[in-house]
Enzyme design. Structure first.
Site, PDB file in Angstrom:
ATOM      1  N   HIS A 142      -5.489   1.954   5.400  1.00  0.00           N
ATOM      2  CA  HIS A 142      -4.790   0.755   4.901  1.00  0.00           C
ATOM      3  C   HIS A 142      -5.582  -0.524   5.147  1.00  0.00           C
ATOM      4  O   HIS A 142      -5.185  -1.593   4.686  1.00  0.00           O
ATOM      5  CB  HIS A 142      -3.434   0.588   5.598  1.00  0.00           C
ATOM      6  N   ASP A 179      -2.835  11.494   2.887  1.00  0.00           N
ATOM      7  CA  ASP A 179      -1.825  10.820   3.704  1.00  0.00           C
ATOM      8  C   ASP A 179      -0.679  10.429   2.757  1.00  0.00           C
ATOM      9  O   ASP A 179      -0.912  10.082   1.600  1.00  0.00           O
ATOM     10  CB  ASP A 179      -2.438   9.568   4.343  1.00  0.00           C
ATOM     11  N   HIS A 181       1.090   7.922   2.574  1.00  0.00           N
ATOM     12  CA  HIS A 181       1.104   6.520   2.166  1.00  0.00           C
ATOM     13  C   HIS A 181      -0.141   6.217   1.321  1.00  0.00           C
ATOM     14  O   HIS A 181      -1.168   6.892   1.458  1.00  0.00           O
ATOM     15  CB  HIS A 181       1.152   5.621   3.409  1.00  0.00           C
ATOM     16  N   ASP A 267       1.587  13.022   7.379  1.00  0.00           N
ATOM     17  CA  ASP A 267       2.916  12.426   7.272  1.00  0.00           C
ATOM     18  C   ASP A 267       3.654  12.798   5.988  1.00  0.00           C
ATOM     19  O   ASP A 267       4.751  12.302   5.744  1.00  0.00           O
ATOM     20  CB  ASP A 267       2.865  10.899   7.467  1.00  0.00           C
TER      21      ASP A 267
HETATM   22 ZN    ZN Z   1       0.483   7.486   6.358  1.00  0.00          ZN
END
Ligand code: ZN
Length: 366
Positions: A142, A179, A181, A267
């Site tokens: 991120h 991931d 996200h 996740d």
């Molecule tokens: Zn994540």
């Protein structure tokens, strides 16, 4: 040749502030008895512990690494950001972005986390290792060049790619981010470039809220070299493998990289507190087998997985172990204690058919 596993106890010592999940403690938010920030050492430490207990660690080439050099960090991050980060870290820690608290010494730990990724990629590109896993912490996907975000303080994978390219060890790099996200940092860093293909599989509208659309395909020379696959909440084993088989692997084959790097978060698992997907340890095993086969076909097996998110202290170790079994080809297993429980909670045939149709629709939009 061996599979490398890069880790360092110091990465487990990275500490966030006093949080109850993502809420700062105070006012009406009571501190948690244990845990705190979901990005805590336990998920990672328990993976390493499980590896030691089953004995798979003894089959892997366990290594640490030096911190990423200032020169390497500067290829991705401006001096002003590194200076501000170092200054606040020396002054006891704090917060420079969004959900990225760090304690005293956080700068050196983040540079070490990036160093694990840099050295893993280097070792695979030189042929010292067949493939590798870097248990980087803090994570990186991120992080923007000048703005830390979502527990990520340095862009670990981008720092590793830039180092490898600058040494002439690799030119074309494919990054697959599974991931749950959106890998918004990696996307932003390579949005204008055609030498790094970025693919992100993520839960639609999870984090960040405003990025990760299928229509974000890259810009200028990079047009077509960024692929977002936003999946519906509730997608499970079948949907993830459908996306891998029908989009991810064919796109990486068409790109023909010199090395594949996976932003490996766990996740998307069915019991993760930070997302609403239904992947299992077997899903991560199967995804790893598929990307490993692609690497063998395309680039002599050159493959590095770099750890990102994954917040179930109980389940991340089993997802990670299955991944490492697939990556290394080890016969040592850690049978999934939740396997049966999660298998019978997978999406039913009607929802799976819907999810597959949605993924097929995404493929048509590319
Ligand atoms: Zn994540």
């Amino acid at each position: 040749m061996a599979t490398g596993f890069f880790w360092d106890e110091k990465c487990f010592w990275h500490a966030g502030g006093n949080y109850a999940y993502t809420l700062p403690v105070g006012g009406l938010v009571q501190p948690l008895a244990a845990g705190g920030l979901p990005e805590n050492p336990e998920t990672k430490r328990r993976l390493k512990n499980l590896m030691d207990v089953t004995g798979i660690s003894a089959e892997l080439d366990m290594r640490s690494a030096p911190m990423a050099s200032q020169e390497a960090l500067l290829r991705v991050h401006p001096q002003s950001y590194l200076d501000a980060f170092k200054q606040l870290s020396d002054a006891g820690g704090g917060e420079l972005g969004r959900r990225t608290p760090f304690a005293s010494g956080g700068y050196e730990i983040a540079a070490l986390s990036a160093g694990l990724a840099v050295t893993a990629v280097d070792a695979v590109l030189t042929g010292a290792l067949e493939n590798a896993y870097a248990l980087s912490r803090p994570p990186g996907h991120h992080c923007l060049p000048d703005f830390p975000n979502g527990f990520c303080l340095l862009a670990n994978i981008a720092i590793a790619i830039e180092e490898a390219q600058s040494k002439g060890m690799a030119q074309r790099v494919a990054v697959l981010d599974w991931d749950v996200h959106h890998g918004n940092g990696t996307e932003a860093i390579y949005y204008d470039r055609d030498d790094v293909l970025t693919i992100s599989l993520h839960q639609e509208g999870n984090y960040p809220l405003d990025t990760g659309a299928i229509t974000d395909r890259g810009n200028g020379a990079g047009a077509g070299f960024n692929i977002n696959l936003p999946l519906h909440a509730g997608a499970g084993h079948t949907a993830y493998l459908h996306a891998m088989d029908t989009i991810v692997v064919p796109q990486i084959e068409a790109f023909d990289p010199d090395i594949i790097i996976v932003a490996c978060g766990f996740d998307a698992s069915a019991i993760d507190p930070m997302a609403r997907m239904l992947a299992t340890a077997e899903t991560f095993r199967q995804m790893t087998l598929r990307i490993k086969a692609a690497a063998q076909n395309l680039c002599d097996g050159r493959l590095v997985l770099v750890h990102e998110g994954g917040y179930s202290e109980v389940y991340v170790p089993f997802c990670g172990h299955a991944t490492l079994e697939a990556l290394s080809g080890s016969a040592i297993s850690a049978p999934d204690p939740l396997g049966q429980t999660l298998d019978i909670r997978q999406p039913g045939p009607r929802f799976d058919a819907f999810l597959k149709a949605e993924i097929d629709h995404l493929a048509q939009l590319l």
